[in-house]
Design an enzyme around this catalytic site. Structure first.
Site, short mmCIF file in Angstrom:
data_model
loop_
_atom_site.label_atom_id
_atom_site.label_comp_id
_atom_site.label_asym_id
_atom_site.label_seq_id
_atom_site.Cartn_x
_atom_site.Cartn_y
_atom_site.Cartn_z
N HIS A 62 31.75 33.59 39.20
CA HIS A 62 30.99 34.47 38.41
C HIS A 62 30.62 33.42 37.44
O HIS A 62 30.92 32.55 36.94
CB HIS A 62 31.96 35.83 37.51
CG HIS A 62 32.87 36.52 38.55
ND1 HIS A 62 33.19 36.99 38.09
CD2 HIS A 62 31.66 36.48 40.24
CE1 HIS A 62 33.96 37.86 39.24
NE2 HIS A 62 33.51 37.55 40.18
N TYR A 132 39.62 38.67 27.79
CA TYR A 132 38.24 37.74 27.73
C TYR A 132 37.21 37.46 26.66
O TYR A 132 37.03 38.98 26.42
CB TYR A 132 36.96 36.98 29.59
CG TYR A 132 37.81 38.13 30.34
CD1 TYR A 132 37.12 36.94 31.38
CD2 TYR A 132 38.05 39.42 30.85
CE1 TYR A 132 37.17 37.29 32.91
CE2 TYR A 132 38.78 38.80 31.92
CZ TYR A 132 38.15 38.39 33.08
OH TYR A 132 38.03 38.55 34.61
N ASP A 170 33.02 39.44 45.62
CA ASP A 170 32.74 38.00 45.81
C ASP A 170 32.68 37.18 47.49
O ASP A 170 32.21 36.39 47.49
CB ASP A 170 34.11 37.98 45.67
CG ASP A 170 34.26 38.29 43.66
OD1 ASP A 170 33.11 37.64 43.25
OD2 ASP A 170 35.20 38.14 42.78
#
Length: 202
Positions: A62, A132, A170
């Site tokens: 990503h 994150y 994905d």
């Protein structure tokens, strides 16, 4: 903490000091001042994310449009993942190459990657919890992906991860070459100028 630059410029492995006793362990897993000394500017934090993944799950590759892009500071709170940083900056001396760091709940390392770099990980344990810190909020129109199974990039997944489990998003993502042809990728020169605008020494 120790901060080591990876083989991909503008990405770093962070190894904290673990202070343990009979109660458990204490550590500083993020220090804005220590990171700023290395990258040359403060990391502006605008969002924090957490994912929980089954063993074998692959998330990524990503990346986000720049500006603003998404610099990421990533650690694994529970379990283990192999975390990848991929250089997708057209014209970079390491374009198409990648490096990886084992993130787990033993050594409790983190990884920092600047805006304009690709990010992915594979879960090595059941229920791997990854957190994150990111420099911008989620922008669905500016988020992109690259097929993590793209043979040109050649990510190597550890055997203990088992068969890779990917989302349709994905698996449907373009290859690195297709993303370049579509004009989705940042350029090395543009990114260096952007890093400089942040006050960085990158």
């Amino acid at each position: 903490m120790q901060i080591r630059e990876l083989s991909i410029p503008d990405s770093y492995e962070i190894t904290p000091i673990l202070r343990g006793d009979d109660r458990g362990v204490f550590l500083e897993w993020y220090r804005f001042d220590k990171l700023s000394e290395v990258i040359g500017h403060p990391l502006t934090l605008r969002q924090a994310n957490t994912s929980v993944s089954k063993k074998g799950v692959v998330r990524g590759i990503h990346f986000a449009d720049v500006p603003l892009g998404q610099a990421k500071y990533v650690t694994c709170m529970h379990g283990a993942v192999l975390d990848y940083v991929i250089d997708i900056r057209v014209g970079s001396p390491t374009f198409g190459q990648w490096d990886s760091v084992l993130l787990d709940d033993v050594d409790r390392r983190a990884i920092y990657l600047s805006e304009g770099l690709g990010h992915a990980f594979v879960a090595l344990t059941e229920g791997a919890v990854v957190s994150y810190l990111v420099s911008d909020t989620y922008n669905p129109t500016g988020e992109h992906g690259i097929d993590p199974l793209d043979t040109e990039i050649g990510l190597v997944f550890p055997p203990e991860a088992g068969e890779p489990l990917l989302s349709p998003k994905d698996t449907d993502a373009p290859t690195l070459a297709e993303a370049a042809e579509q004009g989705l990728l940042p350029t090395w020169d543009d990114m260096k100028a952007y890093y400089a605008s942040l006050g960085g020494t990158n």
